[in-house]
Scaffold this active site. Structure first.
Site, PDB file in Angstrom:
ATOM      1  N   CYS A  42       0.840  -1.202   0.000  1.00 44.10           N
ATOM      2  CA  CYS A  42       0.000   0.000   0.000  1.00 44.10           C
ATOM      3  C   CYS A  42       0.866   1.240   0.000  1.00 44.10           C
ATOM      4  O   CYS A  42       1.635   1.458   0.933  1.00 44.10           O
ATOM      5  CB  CYS A  42      -0.900  -0.009   1.238  1.00 44.10           C
ATOM      6  SG  CYS A  42      -1.738   1.554   1.490  1.00 44.10           S
ATOM      7  N   CYS A  51      -2.908   1.043   8.962  1.00 41.64           N
ATOM      8  CA  CYS A  51      -2.537  -0.383   8.986  1.00 41.64           C
ATOM      9  C   CYS A  51      -1.087  -0.537   9.436  1.00 41.64           C
ATOM     10  O   CYS A  51      -0.173  -0.445   8.635  1.00 41.64           O
ATOM     11  CB  CYS A  51      -2.706  -0.989   7.594  1.00 41.64           C
ATOM     12  SG  CYS A  51      -4.396  -0.990   7.017  1.00 41.64           S
ATOM     13  N   GLU A 299     -27.517   0.203  27.446  1.00 41.82           N
ATOM     14  CA  GLU A 299     -26.592   0.962  26.584  1.00 41.82           C
ATOM     15  C   GLU A 299     -26.685   2.441  26.957  1.00 41.82           C
ATOM     16  O   GLU A 299     -27.756   2.959  27.242  1.00 41.82           O
ATOM     17  CB  GLU A 299     -27.004   0.715  25.112  1.00 41.82           C
ATOM     18  CG  GLU A 299     -26.550   1.715  24.095  1.00 41.82           C
ATOM     19  CD  GLU A 299     -25.047   1.771  23.897  1.00 41.82           C
ATOM     20  OE1 GLU A 299     -24.411   0.712  23.801  1.00 41.82           O
ATOM     21  OE2 GLU A 299     -24.514   2.897  23.863  1.00 41.82           O
ATOM     22  N   CYS A 374     -12.306  -5.336  22.845  1.00 35.23           N
ATOM     23  CA  CYS A 374     -11.474  -4.829  21.749  1.00 35.23           C
ATOM     24  C   CYS A 374     -10.210  -4.197  22.312  1.00 35.23           C
ATOM     25  O   CYS A 374      -9.510  -3.476  21.606  1.00 35.23           O
ATOM     26  CB  CYS A 374     -12.262  -3.842  20.889  1.00 35.23           C
ATOM     27  SG  CYS A 374     -12.953  -2.492  21.831  1.00 35.23           S
TER      28      CYS A 374
HETATM   29  N1  SAH Z   1     -22.425  -4.902  21.514  1.00 35.97           N
HETATM   30  C1  SAH Z   1     -22.505  -3.968  20.440  1.00 35.97           C
HETATM   31  C2  SAH Z   1     -21.735  -2.640  20.678  1.00 35.97           C
HETATM   32  C3  SAH Z   1     -20.413  -2.714  21.338  1.00 35.97           C
HETATM   33  S1  SAH Z   1     -19.492  -1.197  21.316  1.00 35.97           S
HETATM   34  C4  SAH Z   1     -22.150  -4.617  19.119  1.00 35.97           C
HETATM   35  O1  SAH Z   1     -21.621  -5.717  19.076  1.00 35.97           O
HETATM   36  O2  SAH Z   1     -22.424  -4.032  18.079  1.00 35.97           O
HETATM   37  C5  SAH Z   1     -19.603  -0.667  22.992  1.00 35.97           C
HETATM   38  C6  SAH Z   1     -20.888   0.046  23.333  1.00 35.97           C
HETATM   39  O3  SAH Z   1     -20.828   0.427  24.718  1.00 35.97           O
HETATM   40  C7  SAH Z   1     -21.127   1.354  22.570  1.00 35.97           C
HETATM   41  O4  SAH Z   1     -22.378   1.270  21.949  1.00 35.97           O
HETATM   42  C8  SAH Z   1     -21.116   2.444  23.657  1.00 35.97           C
HETATM   43  O5  SAH Z   1     -22.056   3.480  23.398  1.00 35.97           O
HETATM   44  C9  SAH Z   1     -21.518   1.668  24.886  1.00 35.97           C
HETATM   45  N2  SAH Z   1     -21.104   2.233  26.185  1.00 35.97           N
HETATM   46  C10 SAH Z   1     -19.990   2.947  26.481  1.00 35.97           C
HETATM   47  N3  SAH Z   1     -19.928   3.220  27.801  1.00 35.97           N
HETATM   48  C11 SAH Z   1     -21.040   2.677  28.364  1.00 35.97           C
HETATM   49  C12 SAH Z   1     -21.536   2.611  29.701  1.00 35.97           C
HETATM   50  N4  SAH Z   1     -20.862   3.164  30.706  1.00 35.97           N
HETATM   51  N5  SAH Z   1     -22.694   1.959  29.920  1.00 35.97           N
HETATM   52  C13 SAH Z   1     -23.377   1.387  28.890  1.00 35.97           C
HETATM   53  N6  SAH Z   1     -22.951   1.413  27.611  1.00 35.97           N
HETATM   54  C14 SAH Z   1     -21.802   2.046  27.344  1.00 35.97           C
END
Ligand code: SAH
Length: 419
Positions: A42, A51, A299, A374
């Site tokens: 790349c 990357c 959430e 992650c």
């Molecule tokens: N499980 C989902 C999203 C995971 S990303 C999927 O697989 O698509 C992590 C998520 O945690 C985000 O949507 C973020 O808004 C939320 N988040 C961050 N801090 C938080 C908190 N203190 N309490 C609840 N949700 C939270």
């Protein structure tokens, strides 16, 4: 006695300085070599910086990630082999391009150079959806032929700022979002017609208006220029609604594998009450709903919760409820109310979960916890709490969600120790 500063003989000082210089030089040489090797794959590698592992083979980078997971989680149990991608290219279903001009005044699209607001023109990307890249290229040509002004961040003059393309892997639906500085879009209808003629695969086009001088890509106001204003995709046989701003996992193929593993580790039989914590737009919980008695999603983000409710309704899942709030506080309230929960699914952001959350899990005492992470460091930190709270790691699987980057995704299955 006063502490005497140790003074190194001059010769020793010089030797040390020399050694330091050599180490620095070696590091520089290594970085240059890496960039050179990556550059073969790349040409934008160095400037873009997205990357970090392009200079390695796919096998080698998976090996590195596997070792990292083993180093941090190995003491809790066996780390299983990484789930890799069969085709580790063009996996990003969401593609964002900055629209700018180069020094000669030509319209360019690309990414901000690492750590700056300077735009690097990108023609093709190894990890972005190829259809999306082709659409962006066409838009660039159309902007020129329609003589539409490109926004200039310094003078705040001009119209088009960003292009966002989202492609649904299963349904093939494609959404194009044109981010503009003002709502007035000259020859809008002709532009949309020309774009659709060049790319009949586009199912919706949205104009998002972002007049602010912030680094946020999307503004609040939107107007639909063509189609429904959203797309739908299918994950593990469930349909999900995706708008310009919805959170949606960027690697669809690996997400399906990830969710299937989560269900495996959860061992649902149909009678369980399940918590989907940090649930985003409710994807994991909705996928789990057919196999559980009840799913409760929590959430923080209000928009995501709205999408989650819509997603549950569209999939006719009547045993799923969603709450907006902090997951830790929510769990604490559940514990205080003496609620019974059998399985906790959790997928926190990079900062990980909290002591409060894990304390509450301990009190509620579900049989199983499935933790998707992650960020390896915060996962290791949280696992330490879980171990102390009476949970044992039964499974740990690295999942390659972001090939060619240094990001590591891991899924862990925990079991209550007294089970
Ligand atoms: N499980 C989902 C999203 C995971 S990303 C999927 O697989 O698509 C992590 C998520 O945690 C985000 O949507 C973020 O808004 C939320 N988040 C961050 N801090 C938080 C908190 N203190 N309490 C609840 N949700 C939270």
């Amino acid at each position: 006695m006063a502490e005497r500063k140790r003074i190194l003989p001059k010769q020793k000082q010089e030797n040390l300085a020399e050694k330091g210089k050599q180490v620095e030089k070696r590091k520089e040489r290594k970085k240059k070599e890496e960039n050179k090797q990556g550059q073969d794959k790349c040409p934008y590698m160095e400037k873009c910086g997205g990357c970090q592992y392009l200079y390695l083979t796919y096998e080698k980078q998976c090996e590195i990630k596997q070792k990292q997971v083993k180093a941090l989680l190995g003491k809790y149990g066996k780390v299983e082999p990484m789930v890799k991608m069969e085709q580790p290219y063009y996996y990003r279903n969401k593609v964002h391009a900055v629209v700018d001009r180069d020094r000669k005044g030509n319209i360019i699209t690309g990414v901000y150079q690492k750590g700056t607001h300077r735009t690097v023109s990108v023609e093709h990307c190894k990890i972005e959806n190829q259809k999306a890249d082709a659409i962006i290229k066409t838009i660039r040509k159309l902007l020129k032929s329609f003589k539409i002004k490109v926004y200039d961040e310094d003078t705040e003059y001009g119209l088009v700022r960003h292009i966002l393309v989202r492609c649904a892997a299963k349904t093939g639906q494609v959404m194009v979002v044109l981010v503009t500085a003002s709502p007035i879009f000259p020859s809008k209808n002709h532009f949309v017609k020309a774009l659709r003629e060049a790319h009949p695969e586009i199912t919706t086009i949205v104009q998002n208006i972002n007049p602010r001088g912030t680094s946020m890509v999307l503004g609040i106001k939107e107007q639909v220029l063509f189609g429904k204003g959203y797309i739908e995709d299918i994950l593990c046989e469930k349909t999900f609604y995706i708008s310009s701003r919805s959170f949606y996992q960027v690697n669809s193929a690996q997400t399906e594998k990830l969710y299937r593993l989560a269900l495996d580790f959860a061992q649902l039989t149909g009678g369980e009450t399940v918590i989907d914590a940090y649930c985003g737009v409710g994807t994991i919980g909705i996928v789990a709903a057919d196999k559980a008695k009840k799913v409760i999603g929590v959430e923080l983000n209000q928009d995501a919760v709205k999408d989650a409710v819509k997603n549950a309704r569209n999939n006719q899942e009547e045993n799923v409820v969603f709450y907006q709030g902090d997951a830790g506080v929510f769990m604490k309230d559940m514990a205080a109310a003496g609620e019974k929960v059998d399985v906790v699914l959790m997928d926190p952001p990079r900062s990980g979960s909290t002591e409060e959350f894990i304390e509450a899990v301990k009190e509620i005492a579900p049989e199983r916890v499935v933790y998707i992470s992650c960020n390896l460091e915060t996962l290791a930190r949280d696992l330490e709490y879980f171990e102390k709270s009476g949970y044992r790691m039964r499974h740990a699987v690295p999942m390659d969600m972001f090939p060619w980057t240094e990001h590591v995704e891991t899924i862990v299955g925990l079991q209550r120790r007294d089970m």
